[in-house]
Design a protein around this motif. Structure first.
Motif, PDB file in Angstrom:
ATOM      1  N   MET A  76       0.844  -1.193   0.000  1.00  8.13           N
ATOM      2  CA  MET A  76       0.000   0.000   0.000  1.00  8.13           C
ATOM      3  C   MET A  76       0.876   1.238   0.000  1.00  8.13           C
ATOM      4  SD  MET A  76      -2.670  -1.388   2.899  1.00  8.13           S
ATOM      5  CE  MET A  76      -3.969  -0.318   2.339  1.00  8.13           C
ATOM      6  N   VAL A  77       0.820   1.988  -1.073  1.00  4.76           N
ATOM      7  CA  VAL A  77       1.623   3.196  -1.154  1.00  4.76           C
ATOM      8  C   VAL A  77       0.714   4.403  -1.299  1.00  4.76           C
ATOM      9  CG1 VAL A  77       3.567   2.002  -2.193  1.00  4.76           C
ATOM     10  CG2 VAL A  77       1.849   3.051  -3.657  1.00  4.76           C
ATOM     11  N   GLU A  78       1.324   5.554  -1.263  1.00  7.60           N
ATOM     12  CA  GLU A  78       0.544   6.779  -1.333  1.00  7.60           C
ATOM     13  C   GLU A  78      -0.101   6.916  -2.705  1.00  7.60           C
ATOM     14  OE1 GLU A  78       2.590  10.177   0.371  1.00  7.60           O
ATOM     15  OE2 GLU A  78       2.285  11.176  -1.550  1.00  7.60           O
ATOM     16  N   ASP A  79       0.702   6.690  -3.725  1.00  7.43           N
ATOM     17  CA  ASP A  79       0.195   6.851  -5.084  1.00  7.43           C
ATOM     18  C   ASP A  79       1.122   6.086  -6.023  1.00  7.43           C
ATOM     19  OD1 ASP A  79      -0.673   7.587  -7.547  1.00  7.43           O
ATOM     20  OD2 ASP A  79      -0.072   9.692  -7.394  1.00  7.43           O
ATOM     21  N   ASP A 109      -3.792   7.246  -1.355  1.00 12.67           N
ATOM     22  CA  ASP A 109      -4.060   8.681  -1.460  1.00 12.67           C
ATOM     23  C   ASP A 109      -3.892   9.374  -0.117  1.00 12.67           C
ATOM     24  OD1 ASP A 109      -4.644   8.461  -4.138  1.00 12.67           O
ATOM     25  OD2 ASP A 109      -6.793   8.191  -3.787  1.00 12.67           O
ATOM     26  N   ASN A 110      -3.178   8.748   0.810  1.00 14.87           N
ATOM     27  CA  ASN A 110      -3.036   9.302   2.162  1.00 14.87           C
ATOM     28  C   ASN A 110      -4.371   9.471   2.857  1.00 14.87           C
ATOM     29  OD1 ASN A 110      -0.298   9.455   2.380  1.00 14.87           O
ATOM     30  ND2 ASN A 110      -0.157  11.537   1.590  1.00 14.87           N
ATOM     31  N   ASP A 111      -5.330   8.724   2.422  1.00 15.93           N
ATOM     32  CA  ASP A 111      -6.672   8.849   2.980  1.00 15.93           C
ATOM     33  C   ASP A 111      -6.902   7.701   3.955  1.00 15.93           C
ATOM     34  OD1 ASP A 111      -9.346   8.595   3.519  1.00 15.93           O
ATOM     35  OD2 ASP A 111     -10.004   9.024   1.486  1.00 15.93           O
ATOM     36  N   PRO A 112      -7.011   8.027   5.267  1.00 13.47           N
ATOM     37  CA  PRO A 112      -7.136   6.938   6.237  1.00 13.47           C
ATOM     38  C   PRO A 112      -8.386   6.082   6.025  1.00 13.47           C
ATOM     39  CG  PRO A 112      -7.237   9.103   7.303  1.00 13.47           C
ATOM     40  CD  PRO A 112      -6.922   9.344   5.867  1.00 13.47           C
ATOM     41  N   ALA A 113      -9.472   6.712   5.616  1.00 11.05           N
ATOM     42  CA  ALA A 113     -10.700   5.934   5.425  1.00 11.05           C
ATOM     43  C   ALA A 113     -10.514   4.919   4.293  1.00 11.05           C
ATOM     44  CB  ALA A 113     -11.867   6.866   5.106  1.00 11.05           C
ATOM     45  N   LYS A 114      -9.976   5.401   3.182  1.00 11.50           N
ATOM     46  CA  LYS A 114      -9.725   4.500   2.063  1.00 11.50           C
ATOM     47  C   LYS A 114      -8.767   3.390   2.499  1.00 11.50           C
ATOM     48  CE  LYS A 114      -8.147   4.213  -2.740  1.00 11.50           C
ATOM     49  NZ  LYS A 114      -7.372   4.808  -3.839  1.00 11.50           N
ATOM     50  N   THR A 115      -7.752   3.775   3.232  1.00 14.89           N
ATOM     51  CA  THR A 115      -6.759   2.806   3.677  1.00 14.89           C
ATOM     52  C   THR A 115      -7.388   1.744   4.570  1.00 14.89           C
ATOM     53  OG1 THR A 115      -5.148   4.605   3.637  1.00 14.89           O
ATOM     54  CG2 THR A 115      -4.496   2.580   4.762  1.00 14.89           C
ATOM     55  N   ASN A 228      -2.122  16.988  -2.564  1.00 12.82           N
ATOM     56  CA  ASN A 228      -3.018  16.772  -3.691  1.00 12.82           C
ATOM     57  C   ASN A 228      -2.278  16.092  -4.829  1.00 12.82           C
ATOM     58  OD1 ASN A 228      -4.931  17.311  -5.940  1.00 12.82           O
ATOM     59  ND2 ASN A 228      -5.969  18.339  -4.241  1.00 12.82           N
ATOM     60  N   GLN A 229      -3.012  15.262  -5.547  1.00  9.61           N
ATOM     61  CA  GLN A 229      -2.398  14.602  -6.678  1.00  9.61           C
ATOM     62  C   GLN A 229      -2.411  15.494  -7.924  1.00  9.61           C
ATOM     63  OE1 GLN A 229      -1.573  11.521  -4.659  1.00  9.61           O
ATOM     64  NE2 GLN A 229      -3.681  10.996  -5.115  1.00  9.61           N
ATOM     65  N   ASN A 230      -3.291  16.456  -7.876  1.00  9.62           N
ATOM     66  CA  ASN A 230      -3.516  17.290  -9.052  1.00  9.62           C
ATOM     67  C   ASN A 230      -2.478  18.410  -9.155  1.00  9.62           C
ATOM     68  OD1 ASN A 230      -4.392  19.197 -10.873  1.00  9.62           O
ATOM     69  ND2 ASN A 230      -6.549  18.826 -10.432  1.00  9.62           N
ATOM     70  N   ASP A 231      -1.704  18.359 -10.208  1.00  5.73           N
ATOM     71  CA  ASP A 231      -0.619  19.328 -10.381  1.00  5.73           C
ATOM     72  C   ASP A 231      -1.078  20.782 -10.261  1.00  5.73           C
ATOM     73  OD1 ASP A 231       0.952  17.188 -10.733  1.00  5.73           O
ATOM     74  OD2 ASP A 231       1.604  17.659 -12.766  1.00  5.73           O
TER      75      ASP A 231
END
Lengths: 346, 346
Positions: A76-79, A109-115, A228-231
């Motif tokens: 499990m990685v950030e992205d 995505d560094n999102d604890p809920a998703k994780t 954020n992932q969005n540039d």
DNA sequence: ATGAAAGCGCTAACAG
DNA sequence: CTGTTAGCGCTTTCAT
């Protein structure tokens, strides 16, 4: 010919029937316990020959259901599209396959809920071990995994109050060292641009920067950007920051993503590097090497990280190291000094 | 309280016992077939309430063993650390998770033997579908998958003689168009540097280049490099090629990997772009945008590729489209013209 | 409308 | 040394 015809999945029962032995016998032979169970040489050979001929492969699903093991490791990685994590994933994947393990990966995505969701999914699937670059807020889930005796290796960052196996780099020293380099080059107004985060590695990096500046008696300028992932959502704030602070003479980007975006801003604004502004970034990366001038960067030892992570995990899986409570490995980084941060280069 | 205590995996049998109904009933309710089976409202509610309370989740392994379905999709790319594939993987992963599917991915290294192994492993694990950027030489395995009614979507390239669902870009037109751009800018000695490969997309790209040059009456200069993940083994040959052919006035890199390595060589050799040598590359990429001068590049529609791939596959999985034999989707690319290929820019 | 029971393919305790 | 058998947890046919 017969071999190819055997398309219908053949099971252990078929083998037993065909060879007039019992399923147990076949199963033991399959699992290399023939000696231990003192099964007749002749029988063993007959079974192995047959298995070879029909190309029998045990059904891993049934095995997993029965044994509770899956030979799968969750990564499990950030992205996964971040080159740092992609490279690590690649190396880990290779090593894992070589040792009979499959990797199933995902981006948190560094999102604890998703994780949390992902972890519970993996638990249901009986994965055998976890490699995680953890977001904050999943301390409880990690603890639960450990309590359930699941091998867990964290990397890139750690969680306070959770004692797991861990592979990290020396973040604080890395930024301290790079900042020192800037001050030694004569830069005085050095900004640090980073994601806003309480993750351990980000805090340590910030600390290193602050410590170095403190020693020099210079004032810190920290710009934090929402993760954020969005540039575009990174470029915007950096642009604003650099426009507002024209008096800076150097900027330190705290991650590769911030660094690439920052570099883009610098290019777009027509800022001259290093005469207008010196640049240093965390994480080395194609973009930095090939930029003109090339960008000074802190290079993480990707291979070593991947190697250590998988080695530690495989050790745990081989259960030989049950008695070891947990180990932390801290790796060193390299500061690649290039044109972007040299006062003399002008 | 009770909820949290229920750490021991609870099974359908436990529920049945606890609620004094049969496993069958519970199973039907779980699978939303309560109505169909005309199970009493009251029972349904009781069961659902209980399930909710204890946080019961069916064991997917057992489900898979029984049904032969796994809710897992295999994603096989050339190299997950290549940014093109990493980005696609990321997008596909997200869409898949949203639809209740998990992705298990791996890198083929364009090695048919490795790919074969991986496919057979996935078959054993009963994955429900395959997304593959296929290396040459696995036509038989793909055909076997199709024969077994497995949903397979190829992307990035296709295999001759195998009719599958397919998502591609218009490679030939893309390189033709970009080469035309170079000739229109007045460049005459245009080299094409690429991996040596018979993969469909690579052949098509080469064709596009050749066609455009033919129309202009210029001579093609093609340099093929053995496929390799290792940068040094790419940089070496390119360096040799560029040193030997000083008379070139433009170079076209056929993939992002070749492009980034090529750019590095150009930088190292101190070649001026575009005055000494114009540059164009396939695949757009941070490095190209941020290079000085920025590099003209063919940008693949990553989101559209990922979207189409997963949409096609999900359709197949929903079995509604059994009658459709196969569909090919060809997407357009964009040529981003930048400073590296402009004669006028000098 | 509900339940009993078979069985997916495998492992391992327990007999012989 | 080898075979019998009982599950792992679930789905689904067939009976009631």
């Amino acid at each position: 010919m017969i071999i190819k015809q055997q398309l219908k999945k053949i099971s252990i029962a078929d083998i037993a029937r065909e060879l007039h032995v019992s399923k147990t016998t076949v199963s033991f032979i399959l699992n290399g316990r023939a000696e231990e169970k003192r099964i007749g040489r002749e029988v063993v050979e007959r079974v192995q020959k047959f298995i070879e001929e029909v190309g029998y492969r045990p059904n891993p699903l049934a095995q997993s259901l029965r044994t509770g093991k899956s030979n799968i490791i969750a990564l499990m990685v950030e992205d996964i599209s971040n080159p740092f994590f992609a490279s690590i994933a690649r190396l880990i994947e290779d090593r894992a396959y070589k040792n009979g393990y499959k990797i199933i990966y995902c981006s948190t995505d560094n999102d604890p809920a998703k994780t949390r969701d992902l972890i519970s999914m993996f638990r249901e699937r009986h994965v055998d071990g976890y490699i995680i670059a953890p977001p904050e807020g999943i301390e409880d889930e990690i603890s639960a995994l450990m309590k359930a005796k699941m091998p867990v290796v964290l990397f890139d960052r750690h969680l306070n109050d959770v004692k797991t196996d861990l592979v990290e780099i020396d973040n604080m020293f890395s930024t301290y060292n790079a900042t020192k380099h800037l001050t030694e080059q004569g830069f005085k107004k050095i900004a640090y641009v980073t994601f806003s985060s309480n993750q351990s590695q980000m805090l340590a990096r910030l600390d290193g920067y602050n410590k170095a500046l403190e020693e020099s008696g210079y004032k810190p300028f920290v710009k934090e950007i929402a993760f954020n992932q969005n540039d575009d959502l990174i470029i915007g704030p950096i642009t604003a920051f650099l426009k507002k602070n024209k008096n800076l003479d150097a900027v330190f980007f705290g991650t590769n993503h911030v660094g690439t975006c920052g570099l883009q801003v610098i290019t777009d604004l027509g800022i001259q590097v290093p005469s207008d502004l010196a640049v240093v970034s965390f994480d080395d990366y194609n973009v930095f090497k090939m930029h003109s001038p090339p960008v000074t960067a802190i290079s993480q030892p990707i291979e070593a990280i991947a190697d250590n992570v998988i080695t530690v995990l495989l050790n745990r899986l081989n259960t030989s190291s049950q008695h070891i409570s947990s180990q932390s490995i801290v790796l060193k980084t390299d500061l690649h000094i290039r044109g972007s941060s040299l006062r003399a280069a002008q």
